[in-house]
Design a protein around this motif. Structure first.
Motif, PDB file in Angstrom:
ATOM      1  N   MET A 183       0.847  -1.181   0.000  1.00 42.69           N
ATOM      2  CA  MET A 183       0.000   0.000   0.000  1.00 42.69           C
ATOM      3  C   MET A 183       0.890   1.240   0.000  1.00 42.69           C
ATOM      4  SD  MET A 183      -2.583   1.198   2.990  1.00 42.69           S
ATOM      5  CE  MET A 183      -3.954   2.147   2.482  1.00 42.69           C
ATOM      6  N   ALA A 184       0.602   2.166  -0.866  1.00 39.73           N
ATOM      7  CA  ALA A 184       1.373   3.406  -0.931  1.00 39.73           C
ATOM      8  C   ALA A 184       0.685   4.464  -0.060  1.00 39.73           C
ATOM      9  CB  ALA A 184       1.454   3.886  -2.365  1.00 39.73           C
ATOM     10  N   TYR A 185       1.460   5.055   0.811  1.00 40.38           N
ATOM     11  CA  TYR A 185       0.938   6.104   1.684  1.00 40.38           C
ATOM     12  C   TYR A 185       1.200   7.465   1.053  1.00 40.38           C
ATOM     13  CZ  TYR A 185       0.744   2.516   5.344  1.00 40.38           C
ATOM     14  OH  TYR A 185       0.454   1.404   6.084  1.00 40.38           O
ATOM     15  N   SER A 186       0.369   8.445   1.368  1.00 40.36           N
ATOM     16  CA  SER A 186       0.551   9.788   0.817  1.00 40.36           C
ATOM     17  C   SER A 186       1.751  10.466   1.478  1.00 40.36           C
ATOM     18  CB  SER A 186      -0.701  10.634   1.038  1.00 40.36           C
ATOM     19  OG  SER A 186      -0.853  10.939   2.412  1.00 40.36           O
ATOM     20  N   GLN A 187       2.313  11.415   0.762  1.00 38.33           N
ATOM     21  CA  GLN A 187       3.449  12.166   1.292  1.00 38.33           C
ATOM     22  C   GLN A 187       3.025  12.971   2.524  1.00 38.33           C
ATOM     23  OE1 GLN A 187       6.607  11.878   0.401  1.00 38.33           O
ATOM     24  NE2 GLN A 187       7.255  13.363   1.932  1.00 38.33           N
ATOM     25  N   ASP A 188       1.782  13.458   2.520  1.00 40.93           N
ATOM     26  CA  ASP A 188       1.276  14.219   3.666  1.00 40.93           C
ATOM     27  C   ASP A 188       1.250  13.363   4.932  1.00 40.93           C
ATOM     28  OD1 ASP A 188      -0.114  16.515   4.935  1.00 40.93           O
ATOM     29  OD2 ASP A 188      -1.774  15.069   5.039  1.00 40.93           O
ATOM     30  N   LEU A 189       0.796  12.128   4.804  1.00 41.80           N
ATOM     31  CA  LEU A 189       0.759  11.226   5.957  1.00 41.80           C
ATOM     32  C   LEU A 189       2.171  10.931   6.442  1.00 41.80           C
ATOM     33  CD1 LEU A 189      -0.789   9.408   7.892  1.00 41.80           C
ATOM     34  CD2 LEU A 189      -0.738   7.629   6.139  1.00 41.80           C
ATOM     35  N   ARG A 190       3.073  10.696   5.507  1.00 41.60           N
ATOM     36  CA  ARG A 190       4.480  10.460   5.856  1.00 41.60           C
ATOM     37  C   ARG A 190       5.050  11.642   6.645  1.00 41.60           C
ATOM     38  NH1 ARG A 190       8.955   7.626   3.137  1.00 41.60           N
ATOM     39  NH2 ARG A 190       7.360   6.695   1.835  1.00 41.60           N
ATOM     40  N   GLU A 191       4.757  12.863   6.178  1.00 44.87           N
ATOM     41  CA  GLU A 191       5.246  14.079   6.855  1.00 44.87           C
ATOM     42  C   GLU A 191       4.682  14.176   8.275  1.00 44.87           C
ATOM     43  OE1 GLU A 191       7.307  16.510   5.750  1.00 44.87           O
ATOM     44  OE2 GLU A 191       7.576  15.735   3.719  1.00 44.87           O
ATOM     45  N   ARG A 192       3.390  13.872   8.437  1.00 48.61           N
ATOM     46  CA  ARG A 192       2.777  13.974   9.767  1.00 48.61           C
ATOM     47  C   ARG A 192       3.364  12.970  10.742  1.00 48.61           C
ATOM     48  NH1 ARG A 192      -3.260  13.372   9.108  1.00 48.61           N
ATOM     49  NH2 ARG A 192      -2.780  12.455   7.091  1.00 48.61           N
ATOM     50  N   VAL A 193       3.635  11.760  10.271  1.00 47.80           N
ATOM     51  CA  VAL A 193       4.239  10.744  11.141  1.00 47.80           C
ATOM     52  C   VAL A 193       5.648  11.174  11.541  1.00 47.80           C
ATOM     53  CG1 VAL A 193       5.074   8.363  11.241  1.00 47.80           C
ATOM     54  CG2 VAL A 193       2.839   8.843  10.217  1.00 47.80           C
ATOM     55  N   ILE A 194       6.437  11.614  10.566  1.00 48.56           N
ATOM     56  CA  ILE A 194       7.812  12.045  10.849  1.00 48.56           C
ATOM     57  C   ILE A 194       7.830  13.222  11.818  1.00 48.56           C
ATOM     58  CG2 ILE A 194       9.876  13.072   9.813  1.00 48.56           C
ATOM     59  CD1 ILE A 194       9.207  11.362   7.279  1.00 48.56           C
ATOM     60  N   ASP A 195       6.948  14.198  11.598  1.00 51.43           N
ATOM     61  CA  ASP A 195       6.893  15.365  12.490  1.00 51.43           C
ATOM     62  C   ASP A 195       6.452  14.978  13.902  1.00 51.43           C
ATOM     63  OD1 ASP A 195       7.825  17.130  10.602  1.00 51.43           O
ATOM     64  OD2 ASP A 195       5.825  17.800   9.982  1.00 51.43           O
ATOM     65  N   ALA A 196       5.526  14.020  14.014  1.00 53.20           N
ATOM     66  CA  ALA A 196       5.084  13.583  15.340  1.00 53.20           C
ATOM     67  C   ALA A 196       6.253  13.007  16.124  1.00 53.20           C
ATOM     68  CB  ALA A 196       3.965  12.551  15.211  1.00 53.20           C
ATOM     69  N   VAL A 197       7.149  12.319  15.425  1.00 54.99           N
ATOM     70  CA  VAL A 197       8.295  11.713  16.108  1.00 54.99           C
ATOM     71  C   VAL A 197       9.380  12.747  16.375  1.00 54.99           C
ATOM     72  CG1 VAL A 197      10.138  10.002  15.886  1.00 54.99           C
ATOM     73  CG2 VAL A 197       7.820   9.428  15.141  1.00 54.99           C
ATOM     74  N   LEU A 198       9.785  13.482  15.344  1.00 58.03           N
ATOM     75  CA  LEU A 198      10.940  14.368  15.474  1.00 58.03           C
ATOM     76  C   LEU A 198      10.623  15.707  16.142  1.00 58.03           C
ATOM     77  CD1 LEU A 198      12.700  13.717  12.045  1.00 58.03           C
ATOM     78  CD2 LEU A 198      13.160  12.661  14.262  1.00 58.03           C
ATOM     79  N   VAL A 199       9.417  16.232  15.938  1.00 51.27           N
ATOM     80  CA  VAL A 199       9.072  17.542  16.491  1.00 51.27           C
ATOM     81  C   VAL A 199       8.349  17.402  17.833  1.00 51.27           C
ATOM     82  CG1 VAL A 199       7.773  19.666  16.088  1.00 51.27           C
ATOM     83  CG2 VAL A 199       8.973  18.580  14.187  1.00 51.27           C
ATOM     84  N   GLU A 200       7.345  16.517  17.872  1.00 51.93           N
ATOM     85  CA  GLU A 200       6.550  16.367  19.090  1.00 51.93           C
ATOM     86  C   GLU A 200       7.187  15.423  20.108  1.00 51.93           C
ATOM     87  OE1 GLU A 200       2.493  15.331  18.172  1.00 51.93           O
ATOM     88  OE2 GLU A 200       2.493  16.626  16.401  1.00 51.93           O
ATOM     89  N   GLY A 201       8.193  14.651  19.691  1.00 55.88           N
ATOM     90  CA  GLY A 201       8.854  13.742  20.615  1.00 55.88           C
ATOM     91  C   GLY A 201       8.118  12.443  20.867  1.00 55.88           C
ATOM     92  N   MET A 202       7.192  12.109  19.998  1.00 58.57           N
ATOM     93  CA  MET A 202       6.424  10.881  20.139  1.00 58.57           C
ATOM     94  C   MET A 202       7.286   9.688  19.726  1.00 58.57           C
ATOM     95  SD  MET A 202       2.723  10.427  18.369  1.00 58.57           S
ATOM     96  CE  MET A 202       1.451  10.190  19.540  1.00 58.57           C
ATOM     97  N   SER A 203       6.979   8.517  20.243  1.00 59.23           N
ATOM     98  CA  SER A 203       7.716   7.330  19.823  1.00 59.23           C
ATOM     99  C   SER A 203       7.266   6.939  18.410  1.00 59.23           C
ATOM    100  CB  SER A 203       7.458   6.156  20.777  1.00 59.23           C
ATOM    101  OG  SER A 203       6.150   5.646  20.604  1.00 59.23           O
ATOM    102  N   ARG A 204       8.111   6.196  17.732  1.00 62.02           N
ATOM    103  CA  ARG A 204       7.769   5.758  16.376  1.00 62.02           C
ATOM    104  C   ARG A 204       6.532   4.866  16.383  1.00 62.02           C
ATOM    105  NH1 ARG A 204      13.173   6.549  16.808  1.00 62.02           N
ATOM    106  NH2 ARG A 204      14.349   7.142  14.959  1.00 62.02           N
ATOM    107  N   ARG A 205       6.483   3.967  17.345  1.00 62.93           N
ATOM    108  CA  ARG A 205       5.338   3.060  17.434  1.00 62.93           C
ATOM    109  C   ARG A 205       4.065   3.808  17.827  1.00 62.93           C
ATOM    110  NH1 ARG A 205       9.728  -0.209  18.586  1.00 62.93           N
ATOM    111  NH2 ARG A 205       9.690  -2.174  17.435  1.00 62.93           N
TER     112      ARG A 205
END
Length: 68
Positions: free
Chosen positions: A1-23
């Motif tokens: 399944m291909a995910y949208s670039q927007d979803l990818r950006e939100r996941v990455i930002d949640a981890v790197l900016v908000e400090g959330m865990s990857r899981r």
């Protein structure tokens, strides 16, 4: 399944900016844990937030047939 670039950006930002865990980010956005882990790892290693190229090596070109 291909995910949208927007979803990818939100996941990455949640981890790197908000400090959330990857899981935790994977659960929050409904993507697989492996996808979230790999997306963040790619950003950390290469700085690129875009998907890696898909495909393999070029097939090798065989020479002329040999006499046996």
């Amino acid at each position: 399944m291909a995910y949208s670039q927007d979803l990818r950006e939100r996941v990455i930002d949640a981890v790197l900016v908000e400090g959330m865990s990857r899981r935790g980010a994977a659960v929050r956005f409904g993507v697989s844990e492996t996808a979230a882990i790999n997306w963040v790892k790619r950003v950390e290693l290469t700085g690129s937030r875009t998907p890696a190229p898909v495909g393999g090596k070029k097939p090798i070109r065989l020479g002329p047939p040999r006499a046996v």
